[in-house]
Design a protein around this motif. Sequence first.
Motif, PDB file in Angstrom:
ATOM      1  N   LEU A  29       0.862  -1.245  -0.015  1.00  0.00           N
ATOM      2  CA  LEU A  29       0.042   0.054  -0.012  1.00  0.00           C
ATOM      3  C   LEU A  29       0.936   1.267  -0.082  1.00  0.00           C
ATOM      4  CD1 LEU A  29      -2.848  -0.846   2.490  1.00  0.00           C
ATOM      5  CD2 LEU A  29      -3.089  -0.455   0.050  1.00  0.00           C
ATOM      6  N   ARG A  30       1.968   1.203   0.941  1.00  0.00           N
ATOM      7  CA  ARG A  30       2.696   2.475   1.017  1.00  0.00           C
ATOM      8  C   ARG A  30       3.428   2.789  -0.413  1.00  0.00           C
ATOM      9  NH1 ARG A  30       5.332   0.764   4.707  1.00  0.00           N
ATOM     10  NH2 ARG A  30       4.226   1.908   6.470  1.00  0.00           N
ATOM     11  N   CYS A  31       3.890   1.565  -1.307  1.00  0.00           N
ATOM     12  CA  CYS A  31       4.530   1.997  -2.682  1.00  0.00           C
ATOM     13  C   CYS A  31       3.392   2.530  -3.763  1.00  0.00           C
ATOM     14  CB  CYS A  31       4.746   0.640  -3.071  1.00  0.00           C
ATOM     15  SG  CYS A  31       6.427  -0.168  -2.192  1.00  0.00           S
ATOM     16  N   ALA A  32       2.034   1.865  -3.422  1.00  0.00           N
ATOM     17  CA  ALA A  32       1.062   2.513  -4.108  1.00  0.00           C
ATOM     18  C   ALA A  32       0.763   3.798  -3.926  1.00  0.00           C
ATOM     19  CB  ALA A  32      -0.212   1.423  -4.097  1.00  0.00           C
ATOM     20  N   THR A  33       0.731   4.134  -2.929  1.00  0.00           N
ATOM     21  CA  THR A  33       0.531   5.647  -2.532  1.00  0.00           C
ATOM     22  C   THR A  33       1.458   6.525  -3.136  1.00  0.00           C
ATOM     23  OG1 THR A  33       1.635   5.767  -0.465  1.00  0.00           O
ATOM     24  CG2 THR A  33      -0.517   5.096  -0.184  1.00  0.00           C
ATOM     25  N   GLN A  34       2.811   6.041  -3.502  1.00  0.00           N
ATOM     26  CA  GLN A  34       3.705   7.083  -3.999  1.00  0.00           C
ATOM     27  C   GLN A  34       3.573   6.718  -5.492  1.00  0.00           C
ATOM     28  OE1 GLN A  34       7.362   5.967  -2.030  1.00  0.00           O
ATOM     29  NE2 GLN A  34       6.404   6.329  -0.121  1.00  0.00           N
ATOM     30  N   LYS A  35       2.691   6.097  -6.225  1.00  0.00           N
ATOM     31  CA  LYS A  35       2.622   5.991  -7.485  1.00  0.00           C
ATOM     32  C   LYS A  35       1.505   6.846  -7.908  1.00  0.00           C
ATOM     33  CE  LYS A  35       5.570   2.427  -8.026  1.00  0.00           C
ATOM     34  NZ  LYS A  35       7.214   2.575  -8.251  1.00  0.00           N
ATOM     35  N   ASN A  36       0.394   6.229  -7.917  1.00  0.00           N
ATOM     36  CA  ASN A  36      -1.183   7.017  -8.343  1.00  0.00           C
ATOM     37  C   ASN A  36      -2.555   6.554  -7.619  1.00  0.00           C
ATOM     38  OD1 ASN A  36      -2.041   5.007 -10.140  1.00  0.00           O
ATOM     39  ND2 ASN A  36      -0.389   5.292 -11.310  1.00  0.00           N
ATOM     40  N   ASP A  37      -3.191   7.126  -7.673  1.00  0.00           N
ATOM     41  CA  ASP A  37      -4.459   6.671  -6.761  1.00  0.00           C
ATOM     42  C   ASP A  37      -5.152   5.440  -7.744  1.00  0.00           C
ATOM     43  OD1 ASP A  37      -4.438   8.705  -4.944  1.00  0.00           O
ATOM     44  OD2 ASP A  37      -6.041  10.105  -6.036  1.00  0.00           O
ATOM     45  N   ASP A  38      -5.133   5.167  -8.912  1.00  0.00           N
ATOM     46  CA  ASP A  38      -5.312   4.074  -9.658  1.00  0.00           C
ATOM     47  C   ASP A  38      -4.863   2.879  -8.957  1.00  0.00           C
ATOM     48  OD1 ASP A  38      -7.646   5.420 -11.059  1.00  0.00           O
ATOM     49  OD2 ASP A  38      -5.922   5.808 -12.838  1.00  0.00           O
ATOM     50  N   LEU A  39      -3.504   2.896  -8.832  1.00  0.00           N
ATOM     51  CA  LEU A  39      -2.686   1.664  -8.410  1.00  0.00           C
ATOM     52  C   LEU A  39      -3.105   1.605  -6.992  1.00  0.00           C
ATOM     53  CD1 LEU A  39      -0.502  -0.467  -8.695  1.00  0.00           C
ATOM     54  CD2 LEU A  39       1.180   1.240  -8.086  1.00  0.00           C
ATOM     55  N   LEU A  40      -3.378   2.639  -6.247  1.00  0.00           N
ATOM     56  CA  LEU A  40      -3.697   2.053  -4.807  1.00  0.00           C
ATOM     57  C   LEU A  40      -5.019   1.770  -4.784  1.00  0.00           C
ATOM     58  CD1 LEU A  40      -3.339   2.681  -1.761  1.00  0.00           C
ATOM     59  CD2 LEU A  40      -4.392   4.846  -2.297  1.00  0.00           C
ATOM     60  N   LYS A  41      -6.103   1.951  -5.603  1.00  0.00           N
ATOM     61  CA  LYS A  41      -7.356   1.457  -5.521  1.00  0.00           C
ATOM     62  C   LYS A  41      -7.272   0.140  -6.068  1.00  0.00           C
ATOM     63  CE  LYS A  41     -11.375   3.925  -6.581  1.00  0.00           C
ATOM     64  NZ  LYS A  41     -12.350   4.761  -7.226  1.00  0.00           N
ATOM     65  N   GLN A  42      -6.097  -0.395  -6.909  1.00  0.00           N
ATOM     66  CA  GLN A  42      -6.165  -1.689  -7.329  1.00  0.00           C
ATOM     67  C   GLN A  42      -5.453  -2.631  -5.960  1.00  0.00           C
ATOM     68  OE1 GLN A  42      -3.521  -1.774 -10.514  1.00  0.00           O
ATOM     69  NE2 GLN A  42      -4.981  -0.886 -11.810  1.00  0.00           N
ATOM     70  N   GLU A  43      -4.616  -1.913  -5.407  1.00  0.00           N
ATOM     71  CA  GLU A  43      -4.020  -2.666  -4.107  1.00  0.00           C
ATOM     72  C   GLU A  43      -5.238  -2.912  -2.907  1.00  0.00           C
ATOM     73  OE1 GLU A  43      -0.957  -4.056  -3.555  1.00  0.00           O
ATOM     74  OE2 GLU A  43      -0.706  -3.913  -5.644  1.00  0.00           O
ATOM     75  N   LEU A  44      -6.029  -1.983  -2.823  1.00  0.00           N
ATOM     76  CA  LEU A  44      -6.866  -1.974  -1.692  1.00  0.00           C
ATOM     77  C   LEU A  44      -7.983  -3.175  -2.252  1.00  0.00           C
ATOM     78  CD1 LEU A  44      -7.524   1.824  -0.986  1.00  0.00           C
ATOM     79  CD2 LEU A  44      -6.580   0.117   0.556  1.00  0.00           C
ATOM     80  N   HIS A  45      -8.191  -3.332  -3.478  1.00  0.00           N
ATOM     81  CA  HIS A  45      -9.287  -4.191  -3.882  1.00  0.00           C
ATOM     82  C   HIS A  45      -8.604  -5.708  -3.774  1.00  0.00           C
ATOM     83  CE1 HIS A  45     -12.608  -1.994  -4.993  1.00  0.00           C
ATOM     84  NE2 HIS A  45     -11.980  -1.051  -5.571  1.00  0.00           N
ATOM     85  N   LYS A  46      -7.163  -5.688  -4.084  1.00  0.00           N
ATOM     86  CA  LYS A  46      -6.381  -6.979  -3.645  1.00  0.00           C
ATOM     87  C   LYS A  46      -6.791  -7.340  -2.095  1.00  0.00           C
ATOM     88  CE  LYS A  46      -2.754  -6.397  -6.948  1.00  0.00           C
ATOM     89  NZ  LYS A  46      -1.483  -6.300  -7.071  1.00  0.00           N
ATOM     90  N   PHE A  47      -6.549  -6.544  -1.261  1.00  0.00           N
ATOM     91  CA  PHE A  47      -6.737  -6.721   0.040  1.00  0.00           C
ATOM     92  C   PHE A  47      -8.095  -7.282   0.403  1.00  0.00           C
ATOM     93  CE2 PHE A  47      -3.092  -3.873   0.558  1.00  0.00           C
ATOM     94  CZ  PHE A  47      -2.377  -4.898   0.786  1.00  0.00           C
ATOM     95  N   PHE A  48      -8.990  -6.547  -0.378  1.00  0.00           N
ATOM     96  CA  PHE A  48     -10.482  -7.124  -0.267  1.00  0.00           C
ATOM     97  C   PHE A  48     -10.691  -8.354  -0.601  1.00  0.00           C
ATOM     98  CE2 PHE A  48     -15.076  -6.916  -1.168  1.00  0.00           C
ATOM     99  CZ  PHE A  48     -15.642  -6.660  -0.061  1.00  0.00           C
ATOM    100  N   ALA A  49     -10.268  -8.824  -1.938  1.00  0.00           N
ATOM    101  CA  ALA A  49     -10.265 -10.027  -2.433  1.00  0.00           C
ATOM    102  C   ALA A  49      -9.539 -11.088  -1.136  1.00  0.00           C
ATOM    103  CB  ALA A  49      -9.456  -9.837  -3.870  1.00  0.00           C
ATOM    104  N   GLU A  50      -8.439 -10.877  -0.870  1.00  0.00           N
ATOM    105  CA  GLU A  50      -7.739 -11.585   0.206  1.00  0.00           C
ATOM    106  C   GLU A  50      -8.673 -11.999   1.389  1.00  0.00           C
ATOM    107  OE1 GLU A  50      -4.316 -13.788   1.999  1.00  0.00           O
ATOM    108  OE2 GLU A  50      -4.607 -12.921  -0.295  1.00  0.00           O
TER     109      GLU A  50
END
Length: 117
Positions: A29-50
Amino acid sequence: MLLQDQAAGVIMTNSPSIEREILSCAESLRCATQKNDDLLKQELHKFFAELETKRFSAASTDKRLIDAGKATNSDREVVQQIMQEFTDFLGGHWSAEAAKQQQQANRLGAAMLKVAT
């Protein structure tokens, strides 16, 4: 929104493997926040699937109420709802929330510096 060295201090588990998993996910998540909001949203949804792969203990109060025949949500449903709300909110507001947290940390640091001098 914690600093990397603060993350381990807020994890409540007696399982080293679960702690490692949480820290690894936090780093993603920390890495995704430094890229862009779309990548962060993808990471958050991965956690939801997990979450779908996780098992929850029957020792919680909610589970005892369910077993006693009282209508409540299961632990999985409660966690799923919290994660969904978290994902929906932070996916679109991460940058603003991170800035707000940094401002609060800066104010606290300045207040502590005043007290120390």
